[in-house]
Design an enzyme around this catalytic site. Structure first.
Site, PDB file in Angstrom:
ATOM      1  N   HIS A 171       0.635  -1.272   0.015  1.00  0.00           N
ATOM      2  CA  HIS A 171       0.405   0.178   0.003  1.00  0.00           C
ATOM      3  C   HIS A 171       0.543   1.005   0.026  1.00  0.00           C
ATOM      4  CE1 HIS A 171      -3.670  -1.955   1.871  1.00  0.00           C
ATOM      5  NE2 HIS A 171      -3.219  -2.239   0.944  1.00  0.00           N
ATOM      6  N   CYS A 184      -2.351  -0.369   7.469  1.00  0.00           N
ATOM      7  CA  CYS A 184      -1.147   0.940   7.095  1.00  0.00           C
ATOM      8  C   CYS A 184      -1.649   1.853   8.803  1.00  0.00           C
ATOM      9  CB  CYS A 184      -1.960   1.942   6.210  1.00  0.00           C
ATOM     10  SG  CYS A 184      -1.580   0.984   4.758  1.00  0.00           S
ATOM     11  N   GLU A 201       1.194   3.838   1.815  1.00  0.00           N
ATOM     12  CA  GLU A 201       1.829   4.123   2.952  1.00  0.00           C
ATOM     13  C   GLU A 201       2.617   3.071   3.629  1.00  0.00           C
ATOM     14  OE1 GLU A 201      -3.258   4.182   3.597  1.00  0.00           O
ATOM     15  OE2 GLU A 201      -1.755   3.320   2.498  1.00  0.00           O
ATOM     16  N   CYS A 260      -6.121   1.958   5.687  1.00  0.00           N
ATOM     17  CA  CYS A 260      -6.995   0.580   6.394  1.00  0.00           C
ATOM     18  C   CYS A 260      -5.625   0.473   7.530  1.00  0.00           C
ATOM     19  CB  CYS A 260      -6.529   0.018   5.147  1.00  0.00           C
ATOM     20  SG  CYS A 260      -4.741  -1.166   5.687  1.00  0.00           S
TER      21      CYS A 260
END
Length: 126
Positions: free
Chosen positions: A58, A91, A60, A88
């Site tokens: 992801h 993260c 992040e 999420c």
């Protein structure tokens, strides 16, 4: 009237949006992230889960990894993470472990958000 902090937030969120647009061009979910310390970008990234075949890639996570490498420490004290979509669970947990000081996100995520939408991991007292 817009204050200096708001101007800075808009500036860095626009850069996170540039990263999101790059993700979209690459066929990824369009999310971008920027890590800032002392008013300077120390890392930026966009989603790469599809191209990398990595569910943890992801924006992040990638930006946090780059920032930690830049700082030579997994603790990212004094940093702000700008991300285009609410983090999420994975993260949000990484933000806690990395000790990111501040989070600015562009849109809530009612399907998977772990900051204000489905969960409140960053404000959980436990």
């Amino acid at each position: 009237m817009v204050n200096d902090m708001q101007q800075q937030d808009m500036r860095f969120m626009n850069i996170a949006m540039e990263e999101a647009r790059e993700a979209l061009r690459e066929g990824e979910v369009p999310v971008g992230a920027v890590v800032v310390r002392g008013g300077e970008i120390i890392a930026r990234a966009h989603n790469r889960s599809i191209s990398a075949g990595d569910p943890s890639a992801h924006a992040e996570m990638l930006a946090i990894r780059k920032a930690a490498e830049h700082m030579g420490n997994y603790r990212l004290a004094g940093t702000t993470l700008y991300v285009t979509l609410e983090p999420c669970v994975m993260c949000a947990g990484a933000l806690l472990h990395a000790r990111v000081e501040r989070l600015v996100f562009g849109a809530s995520d009612p399907k998977g958000g772990a900051v204000v939408s489905l969960y409140t991991i960053l404000s959980d007292k436990g």
